[in-house]
Design an enzyme around this catalytic site. Structure first.
Site, PDB file in Angstrom:
ATOM      1  N   TYR A  98     -14.544 -18.656   8.500  1.00 17.63           N
ATOM      2  CA  TYR A  98     -14.842 -20.556   8.049  1.00 17.63           C
ATOM      3  C   TYR A  98     -13.650 -20.996   9.305  1.00 17.63           C
ATOM      4  O   TYR A  98     -14.437 -22.111   9.899  1.00 17.63           O
ATOM      5  CB  TYR A  98     -13.532 -20.577   7.358  1.00 17.63           C
TER       6      TYR A  98
ATOM      7  N   GLU B 151     -18.209 -26.292  -1.618  1.00 17.56           N
ATOM      8  CA  GLU B 151     -19.214 -25.480  -2.737  1.00 17.56           C
ATOM      9  C   GLU B 151     -20.709 -25.745  -2.754  1.00 17.56           C
ATOM     10  O   GLU B 151     -21.775 -25.892  -2.692  1.00 17.56           O
ATOM     11  CB  GLU B 151     -18.548 -24.986  -3.524  1.00 17.56           C
TER      12      GLU B 151
END
EC number: 3.4.11.2
Length: 618
Positions: free
Chosen positions: A399, A318
């Site tokens: 991803y 994050e």
């Protein structure tokens, strides 16, 4: 471990005030058209949103006003916003003159266009409230919090959920600055993903406090985020700290004590962190994701708190979004890999800087497993393209395939050259949207520079636009996981479960082991696994999820109580969706269990999770 001191909200440092950024550019090339938004930004676009809202916990609505600043062509007479079941009372210009508006046909996923006849107005005020079922908002009763005494509210905007509580142009390619005044019951605290101007709140009406926030940088609107609850703060260093419920504060802060070091490591890799503070909010268990990269304030699931720091890579991920995603953003969700692939690669580099090459290799090797899984499970070839469908690639390919692409470039050109390029890339495109075509053009202009041999070696177009995995893909292998594979060979050949030593295993080693066991197991072998390793009672949600999927595949009745306890206690989709899918696959045995446990758990899940499970189990 040094002792951490609890401080008041008033002690949290505020970022120095700066004027809002000039409007960010929008992209008008065909591949930058956002088919998930009704906006027509080349005609009229929102540049700033100012919210003045009250959180009504009884009615479960946000109500108040949104004031929008508009940049439009001289002859523009209307602006089109995105709306999802907002209850609009009226729209005026800045002087209070009523404006005409209409809401178009509603689409179950996209919502509806909200068209406002602005004439010459370049600032409009929308008075409205959200619907109680707003897809972005999770309203939790006290029973669903750690403290069990006060309610909780949090938002989740990505990808197109914020249009259910904010009337704006909800497209990642239309970056906007924003500000807010949020009024909440005086025994609760409000946080947002922005500079916190009134950390201690200020009196509003009797029994109510208001909190004010400001984000001067232009951000994609899905990054406007809110949380309200019984929250306390604990600092880690001068610019990082942890927010969570009081009962969880000491534990969460200890687990995430490396957060400040992560920021330092990230800056050393790819340049200055540009958002002021970097704090983490650990939410109640119903939060649907591992983390959400909201600027200045990452939202995180409590499932990463496992006591051994083996899952803090979620925070590294994050944080990395502060560059890839928040700073440079996919213009549309068809290019979500530009956010997630870049960030997954960057995350791994942070992990390597802090915890060493083998830890990073372990995480990368597991991602390779996930890459192979999703390539095989994809419903069609198109779902495996990086530049893909409007909702992105299949599974986690944005991803895993995306990060493998970037790692393959690193191995081809060398780390020093690659790092210099990435640093310059983030600088060139800071606070701007990006497309796959734009990234490839930048690569060719600033890295390849006409080198035909390198161009052929990298296979850029095949990576970006073709299905499957190019032959030059780099697979990083982990010595740690190789040892687990040797253990698996012995166990799968019949070695007693008691012969293996799991005392030092990380979550990643556990997952490699559990997922590497044959899917068909006898009841006796499952019982041996459970008794010896304590799987049904594991407090680690990753381990428990993987174990339950295996147990369910074999209709292992002794695991039923563990399923019943687990599903209502965790709201993270990554961990509960596989369990529900496994139950559904077991038909007459599994579906009654799934429906019974879901009926209990449903009220504690985020609306996006509820929507997915309603479809799955309906």
């Amino acid at each position: 471990m040094r002792k951490l001191l609890i401080v008041s909200f008033a002690a949290v440092a505020s970022v120095a005030h700066a004027a809002p950024d000039a409007p960010s550019p929008i992209l008008t090339t065909p591949e930058a058209k956002d088919v998930l938004s009704y906006a027509v930004p080349e005609v009229a676009r929102v540049t700033h949103v100012d919210l003045n809202l009250t959180a009504d916990f009884k009615a479960q609505v946000m109500r108040g006003t949104a004031t929008l600043d508009i940049l439009a062509k001289p002859d523009a007479r209307e602006i089109v916003l995105d709306d999802n079941k907002l209850v609009i009372a009226g729209i005026t210009d800045a002087a209070g003159k009523p404006l005409k508006w209409t809401v178009g046909a509603h689409d179950e996923y996209k919502g509806a266009p909200l068209t406002v006849e602005i004439d010459s107005a370049r600032r409009i005020v929308i008075t409205y409230q959200s619907d109680p079922g707003a897809s972005a908002l999770g309203w939790l009763s006290p029973a669903l919090t750690a403290g069990k005494a006060k309610p909780y509210l949090y938002s989740q905007g990505q990808s197109i959920n914020n249009r259910s509580w904010i009337p704006t142009q909800d497209s990642p390619g239309i970056r906007q600055s924003w500000s807010a005044r949020i009024t909440v019951p005086s025994d609760l605290v409000a946080l947002m993903s922005a500079e916190r101007l009134t950390p201690a709140g200020e009196p509003a009406a009797p029994g109510w406090h208001s909190y004010r926030f400001r984000m001067d940088h232009n951000v994609p609107p899905y990054l406007i985020a809110l949380a309200v609850g019984d929250l306390k703060f604990q600092p880690i260093d001068r610019r990082t700290g942890i927010y969570t419920e009081p009962a969880m504060l000491t534990r969460d802060a200890a687990e995430l004590s490396d957060t400040g070091k992560m920021v330092d490591a990230a800056e050393a890799l790819y340049g200055k962190y540009r958002w002021g503070r970097y704090d983490v909010l650990v939410l109640p268990p119903s939060f649907p994701f591992g983390g959400m990269e909201n600027p200045t304030l990452t939202f995180a699931t409590p499932t990463i708190i496992t006591g051994d720091k083996s899952n803090v890579d979620v925070i590294a991920h994050e944080l990395a979004h502060s560059w890839s995603g928040n700073l440079v953003t996919n213009a549309t969700w068809s290019d979500s890999w530009l956010n997630e692939g870049f960030t997954t690669y960057f995350e791994n580099r942070i992990d390597e800087a802090l915890y060493g090459k083998e830890r990073a290799a372990t995480l990368a090797d597991l991602l390779w497993d996930n890459l192979q899984r999703d390539l095989k499970a994809a419903p069609d070839a198109d779902a495996t393209r990086l530049h893909g469908k409007p909702e992105g690639t299949f599974g986690e390919l944005d991803y895993t395939k995306g990060s493998t692409f970037l790692r393959t470039i690193e191995y081809a050109v060398g780390r020093a050259r690659w790092d210099a390029y990435l640093t310059s890339y983030f600088d060139r495109h800071a606070f701007q949207p990006q497309t796959t075509a734009g990234f490839l053009a930048d690569l060719r202009a600033n890295l390849i520079k006409g080198d035909a041999a390198l161009e052929a070696k990298l296979q850029l177009d095949e990576w970006a636009y073709a299905p499957g995995l190019p032959a030059n893909a780099v697979h990083v292998r982990s010595a740690t996981l190789a040892k687990i594979d040797e253990t698996l060979k012995r166990v799968n050949a019949g070695a007693p479960i008691g012969s293996i030593d799991t005392t030092r295993w990380s979550t990643q080693e556990w997952l490699r082991f559990l997922n590497g066991l044959p899917r068909e197991q006898s009841a006796a072998r499952l019982g041996e696994l459970d008794r010896t390793l304590g799987l049904s009672a594991s407090p680690n949600a990753y381990i428990r999820s993987a174990w339950l999927v295996l147990a369910i595949a074999n209709r292992y009745d002794p695991a039923i109580p563990s399923i019943a306890q687990f599903l209502p206690s965790v709201g993270r989709g990554l961990l509960i969706f596989p369990v529900y899918r496994a139950l559904k696959a077991q038909g007459d045995w599994g579906m009654p269990i799934a429906k019974r446990d879901y009926a209990i758990a449903r009220k504690g899940y985020h609306p996006t999770v509820v929507a997915t499970l309603d479809r799955l189990l309906g």
